[in-house]
Motif scaffolding. Structure first.
Motif, PDB file in Angstrom:
ATOM      1  N   ILE A  61       0.806  -1.206   0.000  1.00 29.02           N
ATOM      2  CA  ILE A  61       0.000   0.000   0.000  1.00 29.02           C
ATOM      3  C   ILE A  61       0.849   1.269   0.000  1.00 29.02           C
ATOM      4  O   ILE A  61       0.436   2.315  -0.503  1.00 29.02           O
ATOM      5  CB  ILE A  61      -0.980  -0.025   1.200  1.00 29.02           C
ATOM      6  N   GLY A  62       2.053   1.189   0.560  1.00 29.55           N
ATOM      7  CA  GLY A  62       2.938   2.355   0.547  1.00 29.55           C
ATOM      8  C   GLY A  62       4.000   2.284  -0.521  1.00 29.55           C
ATOM      9  O   GLY A  62       4.873   3.159  -0.587  1.00 29.55           O
ATOM     10  N   GLY A  63       3.930   1.256  -1.378  1.00 24.25           N
ATOM     11  CA  GLY A  63       4.995   1.046  -2.353  1.00 24.25           C
ATOM     12  C   GLY A  63       5.101   2.155  -3.387  1.00 24.25           C
ATOM     13  O   GLY A  63       6.192   2.668  -3.664  1.00 24.25           O
ATOM     14  N   ALA A  64       3.963   2.543  -3.985  1.00 27.74           N
ATOM     15  CA  ALA A  64       4.003   3.583  -5.015  1.00 27.74           C
ATOM     16  C   ALA A  64       4.520   4.898  -4.422  1.00 27.74           C
ATOM     17  O   ALA A  64       5.302   5.621  -5.059  1.00 27.74           O
ATOM     18  CB  ALA A  64       2.609   3.771  -5.615  1.00 27.74           C
ATOM     19  N   MET A  65       4.089   5.208  -3.193  1.00 27.27           N
ATOM     20  CA  MET A  65       4.546   6.421  -2.522  1.00 27.27           C
ATOM     21  C   MET A  65       6.062   6.386  -2.325  1.00 27.27           C
ATOM     22  O   MET A  65       6.761   7.386  -2.497  1.00 27.27           O
ATOM     23  CB  MET A  65       3.823   6.550  -1.180  1.00 27.27           C
ATOM     24  N   ALA A  66       6.593   5.221  -1.924  1.00 27.51           N
ATOM     25  CA  ALA A  66       8.028   5.078  -1.703  1.00 27.51           C
ATOM     26  C   ALA A  66       8.801   5.269  -3.005  1.00 27.51           C
ATOM     27  O   ALA A  66       9.841   5.949  -3.031  1.00 27.51           O
ATOM     28  CB  ALA A  66       8.322   3.709  -1.103  1.00 27.51           C
ATOM     29  N   TYR A  67       8.309   4.686  -4.081  1.00 32.40           N
ATOM     30  CA  TYR A  67       8.998   4.842  -5.364  1.00 32.40           C
ATOM     31  C   TYR A  67       8.961   6.307  -5.832  1.00 32.40           C
ATOM     32  O   TYR A  67       9.929   6.807  -6.417  1.00 32.40           O
ATOM     33  CB  TYR A  67       8.369   3.937  -6.416  1.00 32.40           C
ATOM     34  N   ARG A  68       7.860   6.985  -5.591  1.00 33.90           N
ATOM     35  CA  ARG A  68       7.800   8.407  -5.972  1.00 33.90           C
ATOM     36  C   ARG A  68       8.822   9.226  -5.190  1.00 33.90           C
ATOM     37  O   ARG A  68       9.468  10.128  -5.726  1.00 33.90           O
ATOM     38  CB  ARG A  68       6.390   8.960  -5.759  1.00 33.90           C
ATOM     39  N   ALA A  69       8.963   8.909  -3.892  1.00 30.95           N
ATOM     40  CA  ALA A  69       9.966   9.608  -3.088  1.00 30.95           C
ATOM     41  C   ALA A  69      11.364   9.337  -3.624  1.00 30.95           C
ATOM     42  O   ALA A  69      12.214  10.250  -3.682  1.00 30.95           O
ATOM     43  CB  ALA A  69       9.857   9.169  -1.626  1.00 30.95           C
ATOM     44  N   ALA A  70      11.614   8.091  -4.035  1.00 37.19           N
ATOM     45  CA  ALA A  70      12.918   7.752  -4.608  1.00 37.19           C
ATOM     46  C   ALA A  70      13.161   8.519  -5.904  1.00 37.19           C
ATOM     47  O   ALA A  70      14.283   8.976  -6.174  1.00 37.19           O
ATOM     48  CB  ALA A  70      12.999   6.246  -4.850  1.00 37.19           C
ATOM     49  N   ALA A  71      12.113   8.684  -6.727  1.00 37.77           N
ATOM     50  CA  ALA A  71      12.254   9.462  -7.958  1.00 37.77           C
ATOM     51  C   ALA A  71      12.593  10.914  -7.640  1.00 37.77           C
ATOM     52  O   ALA A  71      13.427  11.541  -8.333  1.00 37.77           O
ATOM     53  CB  ALA A  71      10.966   9.382  -8.775  1.00 37.77           C
ATOM     54  N   ARG A  72      11.980  11.461  -6.620  1.00 32.65           N
ATOM     55  CA  ARG A  72      12.269  12.849  -6.226  1.00 32.65           C
ATOM     56  C   ARG A  72      13.727  12.993  -5.795  1.00 32.65           C
ATOM     57  O   ARG A  72      14.403  13.960  -6.142  1.00 32.65           O
ATOM     58  CB  ARG A  72      11.328  13.277  -5.111  1.00 32.65           C
ATOM     59  N   LEU A  73      14.227  12.020  -5.019  1.00 35.27           N
ATOM     60  CA  LEU A  73      15.621  12.060  -4.572  1.00 35.27           C
ATOM     61  C   LEU A  73      16.579  11.937  -5.753  1.00 35.27           C
ATOM     62  O   LEU A  73      17.605  12.643  -5.817  1.00 35.27           O
ATOM     63  CB  LEU A  73      15.896  10.935  -3.573  1.00 35.27           C
ATOM     64  N   ALA A  74      16.267  11.042  -6.680  1.00 37.25           N
ATOM     65  CA  ALA A  74      17.136  10.864  -7.850  1.00 37.25           C
ATOM     66  C   ALA A  74      17.191  12.142  -8.682  1.00 37.25           C
ATOM     67  O   ALA A  74      18.259  12.529  -9.185  1.00 37.25           O
ATOM     68  CB  ALA A  74      16.645   9.694  -8.701  1.00 37.25           C
ATOM     69  N   THR A  75      16.067  12.823  -8.838  1.00 36.44           N
ATOM     70  CA  THR A  75      16.046  14.080  -9.576  1.00 36.44           C
ATOM     71  C   THR A  75      16.920  15.119  -8.878  1.00 36.44           C
ATOM     72  O   THR A  75      17.628  15.904  -9.525  1.00 36.44           O
ATOM     73  CB  THR A  75      14.609  14.604  -9.697  1.00 36.44           C
ATOM     74  N   GLY A  76      16.892  15.100  -7.551  1.00 35.78           N
ATOM     75  CA  GLY A  76      17.703  16.052  -6.798  1.00 35.78           C
ATOM     76  C   GLY A  76      19.187  15.875  -7.024  1.00 35.78           C
ATOM     77  O   GLY A  76      19.962  16.837  -6.908  1.00 35.78           O
ATOM     78  N   THR A  77      19.632  14.655  -7.341  1.00 39.56           N
ATOM     79  CA  THR A  77      21.056  14.410  -7.618  1.00 39.56           C
ATOM     80  C   THR A  77      21.368  14.508  -9.107  1.00 39.56           C
ATOM     81  O   THR A  77      22.517  14.277  -9.508  1.00 39.56           O
ATOM     82  CB  THR A  77      21.451  13.013  -7.115  1.00 39.56           C
ATOM     83  N   GLY A  78      20.359  14.823  -9.930  1.00 43.85           N
ATOM     84  CA  GLY A  78      20.574  14.961 -11.364  1.00 43.85           C
ATOM     85  C   GLY A  78      20.586  13.651 -12.118  1.00 43.85           C
ATOM     86  O   GLY A  78      20.928  13.623 -13.307  1.00 43.85           O
ATOM     87  N   ASP A  79      20.200  12.548 -11.500  1.00 42.94           N
ATOM     88  CA  ASP A  79      20.205  11.237 -12.149  1.00 42.94           C
ATOM     89  C   ASP A  79      18.836  11.018 -12.792  1.00 42.94           C
ATOM     90  O   ASP A  79      17.960  10.341 -12.242  1.00 42.94           O
ATOM     91  CB  ASP A  79      20.504  10.151 -11.119  1.00 42.94           C
ATOM     92  N   VAL A  80      18.651  11.579 -14.012  1.00 45.12           N
ATOM     93  CA  VAL A  80      17.352  11.531 -14.675  1.00 45.12           C
ATOM     94  C   VAL A  80      16.950  10.099 -15.036  1.00 45.12           C
ATOM     95  O   VAL A  80      15.790   9.706 -14.836  1.00 45.12           O
ATOM     96  CB  VAL A  80      17.357  12.445 -15.910  1.00 45.12           C
ATOM     97  N   PRO A  81      17.853   9.266 -15.584  1.00 49.19           N
ATOM     98  CA  PRO A  81      17.438   7.889 -15.902  1.00 49.19           C
ATOM     99  C   PRO A  81      16.924   7.129 -14.675  1.00 49.19           C
ATOM    100  O   PRO A  81      15.939   6.397 -14.768  1.00 49.19           O
ATOM    101  CB  PRO A  81      18.722   7.258 -16.458  1.00 49.19           C
ATOM    102  N   LEU A  82      17.601   7.318 -13.551  1.00 47.94           N
ATOM    103  CA  LEU A  82      17.150   6.630 -12.343  1.00 47.94           C
ATOM    104  C   LEU A  82      15.794   7.158 -11.896  1.00 47.94           C
ATOM    105  O   LEU A  82      14.926   6.381 -11.462  1.00 47.94           O
ATOM    106  CB  LEU A  82      18.178   6.808 -11.217  1.00 47.94           C
ATOM    107  N   ALA A  83      15.579   8.459 -12.013  1.00 48.85           N
ATOM    108  CA  ALA A  83      14.283   9.026 -11.633  1.00 48.85           C
ATOM    109  C   ALA A  83      13.177   8.447 -12.512  1.00 48.85           C
ATOM    110  O   ALA A  83      12.081   8.117 -12.015  1.00 48.85           O
ATOM    111  CB  ALA A  83      14.323  10.543 -11.755  1.00 48.85           C
ATOM    112  N   ARG A  84      13.463   8.317 -13.845  1.00 52.37           N
ATOM    113  CA  ARG A  84      12.449   7.731 -14.743  1.00 52.37           C
ATOM    114  C   ARG A  84      12.150   6.284 -14.336  1.00 52.37           C
ATOM    115  O   ARG A  84      10.998   5.838 -14.375  1.00 52.37           O
ATOM    116  CB  ARG A  84      12.957   7.765 -16.186  1.00 52.37           C
ATOM    117  N   ARG A  85      13.199   5.561 -13.950  1.00 45.13           N
ATOM    118  CA  ARG A  85      13.004   4.157 -13.558  1.00 45.13           C
ATOM    119  C   ARG A  85      12.098   4.070 -12.332  1.00 45.13           C
ATOM    120  O   ARG A  85      11.192   3.231 -12.265  1.00 45.13           O
ATOM    121  CB  ARG A  85      14.356   3.508 -13.277  1.00 45.13           C
TER     122      ARG A  85
END
Length: 987
Positions: free
Chosen positions: A903-927
């Motif tokens: 139930i919290g999985g999608a939320m966790a992945y979205r948070a991970a995408a936000r963190l990846a964007t913050g480090t400039g890792d666009v491919p990882l954010a898309r993943r």
């Protein structure tokens, strides 16, 4: 062996003692190279030291055996500083032994004599000794632990257990606190290595070394003290006495007041501090001599004491009086004396003379004293006679709650309530119980909620009571924390207005309860300590008498509401058949009243009582039946301990080989595992329950199982399988809802699960219609199922972005969960409400509230949909830029997938995408965005798809972000996701 001139105890006394065990280091090796006569002379020197030093510190030698000694502190009278006395004695013994030069030749590598010592305190059964057993025979675990600590100590080392010293450890220089696993003890023991004395004289200084607890309340008393100081500055002489029991905060209040007075540059006032003590370093005129020594640095002293004045106590008193009066002629003076109850006669006389002389001459002098009330029959309170007394009450409930919150910010509310109940507003008790709660983890154990040093403080107060009052307080402790007046009178002949009972109320032992006809202990910790110090045979005899009186009362009144009390007293009297029967009945009553914590406690008590009955088929079947009712009590507040009980019940059922018993134990294993969020394992148990119930034709259980299986499939996000099972359960439960409360609860819970699934699929309007039907029989009832349903409803409102409504539903879940003591619903209600506050207003306190709620659930092994908490935390932390903490909660949310909690999985992945964007890792954010979409699709969750699209638009990873935004807006509009739509429109 040694003899003591102190009176021997009567056989079988139960005493709280501090024990000092000392032994000579390397004595076996010394015996090999020393002549027997030289060794005997050395032992004689050791024994002389033991017999001189131990009594000097208020201890008694229990026995001397060879070069070792066991001494006791706390007989014949318990002192609150027995732990300190034992440690002081050990330090002096170690220093003295180092100075012994053994006779005869010595090896070249001989480094001198040393001891190694252990100090521990606890309840000990004291019998008369003999030549074989020593002066006393001490039975109990405490002497063994003191001996084990001595064994663990190296040469010239002293190890003292933490519970024997507590706050008093600050009077000494010690090593860091460490845990020691002692032979014969199941759990590690916290202890300190003691190196020497610290430059500390007052208990307040000891508290400062440890770190002062928060200062709360006392506003009105501070105003009174400020007013007294203002009057003094106008030229008046005043004596203000603060009076309260130990630990209530007299010294802390005065220190806060004095600090504030020192900071007032516009109000010149010279402050002098002194204190009295009951320990060995006390001297005549002690507080005034302390003040004099502090004046050594005065640039222009009025005069100094001559040698002739210092030669006699009377001369010193006259000179000190003249000195303080001379100072008051120059500038206003504030003289503070702490612990006046221990003042010597010379100090009291000088205090009264100072007040009288200053008043006669019209000098600006404020005398401020702090003292404890004394039992009138023991010592009249003449030490502060003539002062304007400020009686310092315990902290109010609100003030106590603030203190607990500051001392233990993450302690769960149920433990906090236990701390408040035991402490009774005493700040010292609050502080120590918060430390104990932090060490205990999940709960405070009744009767073990205080360390030995704190118990000594309580026992020393009881020991000073007149005999009749001491007998009454021990009788009351056996009755319980709450004492029915009729029962106390039946057992003792003393009613509420009896002088002895009123005297105990005046001294803060017991006082009238809010319920008419009842008394209660002012401090639960006092009751626990007094009960533990009461002899076993005396206790059991009283418990039997109480059981007889309660049974007669219940029969006469026809209430049948005394089962809980009867269960407790029967168990304490070892009447296990009666204890089991009454505990079962009490558990059933509590379960019917939705008092879940009491129901669990009573069913567990019934199971414990059954363990003492003969092992036969009837007892085993009864054990299984009680365990299943425990399952009913814990579905809204399960723990791993509950699951272990049910696993044992399943083992017993398998041994019995009866399919009906097996099916029902599997059912409850499934349900309690579901409540703990162990969905995968619970599904396995549910399938086993279905198969066994079908095989034995248990139609009643088969009627219940569709709802359970549907709820488990819903928790596993298998909605295609969950909805048909829930619909089947709802159809069956509707037909039976009018027949019993249990059926109504089952129907409402199944409806609630269905509404939750509909909400996750984005069918919000339909979901709220089903929620309304589910809540209708229980809305506002305060029933545990209401808390659970409102928590689910809050989650659906959060998905829809209806923040205010989510917070309102979550507040009900939190409030009702607290009322019925369901930690899961209480914690999840707080977490959901806090996340709603974050989404609505970016409330800065939301993060801590969710962290607290998550910590509350951790000792219980988590709970259903625990990934919610970690998903919410990951979302907030990633938004705030706390990378490490966000990653931690992302990992915890995804780990919940092992139990099919996505139930919290999608939320966790979205948070991970936000963190990846913050480090400039666009491919990882898309993943991570793709994984978030997949997690939503796995649940067929339209709202998750829309929120993931919104984040994709916010991150602007490529030019397609506008398409994602258009999709999100359209979906938000279609599903009525108002809060998210506002966010999308702002973008």
């Amino acid at each position: 062996m040694t003899e003591s001139s102190a009176p021997a105890p009567s056989n079988g006394q139960r005493r709280l003692l501090t024990l000092l065990f000392v032994d000579l280091s390397g004595s076996t090796a010394m015996a090999e190279w020393m002549e027997a006569e030289h060794y005997s002379a050395m032992l004689g020197s050791l024994r002389e030291l033991y017999e001189r030093i131990v009594p000097h510190h208020g201890g008694q030698i229990a026995r001397i055996q060879g070069d070792g000694m066991l001494a006791v502190f706390g007989h014949p009278e318990v002192r609150e500083d027995d732990g300190r006395r034992a440690t002081e004695a050990a330090l002096e013994l170690h220093a003295a032994v180092r100075g012994i030069q053994p006779p005869g030749p010595r090896p070249a590598d001989f480094k001198g004599l040393t001891l190694h010592s252990g100090i521990h305190a606890g309840i000990v059964l004291v019998n008369d000794g003999d030549q074989m057993r020593g002066r006393f025979e001490l039975l109990g675990n405490a002497p063994n632990i003191a001996a084990r600590l001595s064994e663990a100590a190296r040469a010239d080392e002293i190890i003292a257990s933490e519970e024997s010293l507590g706050l008093q450890s600050q009077f000494f220089e010690t090593g860091p606190r460490f845990s020691l696993q002692l032979r014969g003890r199941a759990t590690p023991l916290a202890a300190y290595r003691v190196f020497g004395r610290a430059p500390v004289g007052r208990r307040f200084e000891a508290s400062m070394r440890r770190g002062l607890a928060p200062f709360v309340g006392r506003e009105s008393e501070q105003v009174m003290l400020e007013a007294a100081l203002a009057r003094t500055l106008t030229g008046q002489t005043l004596w203000v006495g603060l009076r309260a029991g130990a630990g209530v905060g007299k010294t802390r209040l005065t220190e806060e007041f004095l600090r504030h007075a020192e900071d007032q540059a516009d109000r010149p006032c010279r402050i002098h501090r002194g204190y009295c003590e009951s320990y060995l370093s006390a001297e005549p005129l002690q507080p005034f001599l302390q003040m004099l020594r502090a004046m050594d640095g005065m640039a222009d002293p009025p005069f100094e004491l001559t040698a002739a004045q210092q030669s006699t106590p009377a001369g010193r008193a006259d000179a000190l009086l003249a000195l303080l009066l001379a100072l008051a002629l120059r500038t206003p003076q504030l003289v503070f004396i702490d612990d006046l109850q221990w003042a010597d006669d010379a100090s009291l006389s000088l205090l009264h003379r100072l007040r009288a002389a200053s008043a006669r001459e019209g000098l600006p002098l404020l005398l401020l004293t702090a003292s404890r009330p004394q039992p009138a029959a023991v010592l009249p309170s003449e030490h502060d006679d003539g002062a304007e007394i400020i009686e310092l009450p315990p902290l109010t409930e609100d003030e106590s709650a603030r203190a607990v919150q500051q001392l233990a910010p993450q302690v769960d509310p149920f433990i906090a309530a236990e701390v408040l109940r035991h402490a009774g507003g005493n700040p010292l008790f609050i502080e120590e119980l918060c430390h104990a709660a932090a060490d205990a983890g999940e709960h405070l154990v009744e009767g073990q909620s205080s360390s030995a040093w704190l118990a000594a403080l309580v026992e020393s107060r009881v020991g000073r009571l007149p005999a009749e009052q001491a007998r009454l307080v021990r009788l009351a402790a056996v009755i319980g924390n709450v004492i029915p007046v009729w029962l106390l009178e039946a057992l003792s002949g003393c009613g509420e207005q009896h002088p002895a009972v009123r005297a105990l109320a005046a001294q803060d032992f017991i006082f009238p309860d809010q319920r008419p006809g009842h008394l209660r202990f002012k401090h639960g910790i006092t009751r626990d300590v007094v009960y533990e110090a009461t002899g076993l045979h005396e206790r059991q005899a009283l418990h039997r008498r109480i059981s007889i009186e309660l049974a007669a009362r219940g029969g006469a009144d026809g209430q049948g509401q005394l089962h809980e009390q009867l269960a407790y007293h029967a168990a304490a009297a070892n009447d296990w058949p009666a204890a089991g029967l009454h505990a079962e009945a009490a558990g059933d009553q509590a379960l019917a009243a939705s008092a879940l914590d009491r129901a669990k406690k009573q069913f567990r008590a019934a199971l414990a009582a059954l363990e003492f009955l003969p092992d036969e088929a009837g007892r085993r079947r009864r054990w299984i039946a009680v365990a299943q009712r425990l399952g009913m009590a814990c579905v809204f507040d399960a723990s791993q301990d509950d699951l272990r009980v049910l696993k044992h019940a399943a083992t017993l059922a398998q041994a019995e080989g009866e399919p009906g018993l097996i099916a029902r134990t599997e059912y409850w294993l499934a349900y309690v595992g579901y409540a703990l969020g162990e969905t995968r394992d619970s599904l396995r148990h549910a399938r086993a329950a279905v198969e066994t119930a079908q095989a034995c034709g248990d139609h009643a259980l088969l009627a219940q199982l569709p709802g359970t299986v549907g709820q488990l499939q819903a928790a596993a996000a298998n909605y295609a399988e969950a909805l048909p099972m829930l619909d089947l359960a709802i159809a069956r439960q509707r037909a039976r809802a009018s027949k019993s409360a249990v059926n109504r609860i089952g129907l409402s819970f199944s409806l609630c699960c269905r509404a939750y699934v509909l909400g996750d699929q984005g069918r919000f309007d339909h979901a709220h219609e089903v929620f309304a039907e589910a809540l209708e029989p229980f809305n506002g009832s305060g029933h545990a199922v209401e808390a659970s349903m409102q928590g689910w409803r809050a989650a659906v409102f959060l998905w829809q972005g209806r923040w205010a409504e989510a917070r309102a539903a979550a507040a009900v879940a939190h409030r009702v969960g607290a009322q019925v003591r369901s930690m899961f619903t209480c914690a999840m209600g707080q977490a959901a409400g806090a996340y709603g506050a974050w989404m609505q207003t970016h409330d800065p306190g939301a993060l801590q509230l969710i962290l607290d709620a998550t910590a509350w659930l951790a000792p219980r092994g988590g709970g259903l949909y625990n990934s919610f908490n970690h998903g919410w935390l990951a979302d907030i932390l990633s938004t705030q830029g706390h990378v490490t903490a966000a990653r931690h909660h992302i990992a915890l949310a995804l780990r919940r997938g092992r139990q099919h909690d996505w139930i919290g999985g999608a939320m966790a992945y979205r948070a991970a995408a936000r963190l990846a964007t913050g480090t400039g890792d666009v491919p990882l954010a898309r993943r991570y965005l793709a994984l978030a979409r997949g997690a939503g699709e796995q649940r067929n969750s339209d709202h998750e798809a829309a929120v993931t699209a919104l984040l994709e638009a916010e991150l602007k990873l490529d030019g397609s972000w506008t398409d994602a935004l258009d999709f999100a807006r359209a979906e938000f509009t279609r599903m009525g996701m108002t809060g998210f739509l506002e966010r999308a429109q702002a973008l």
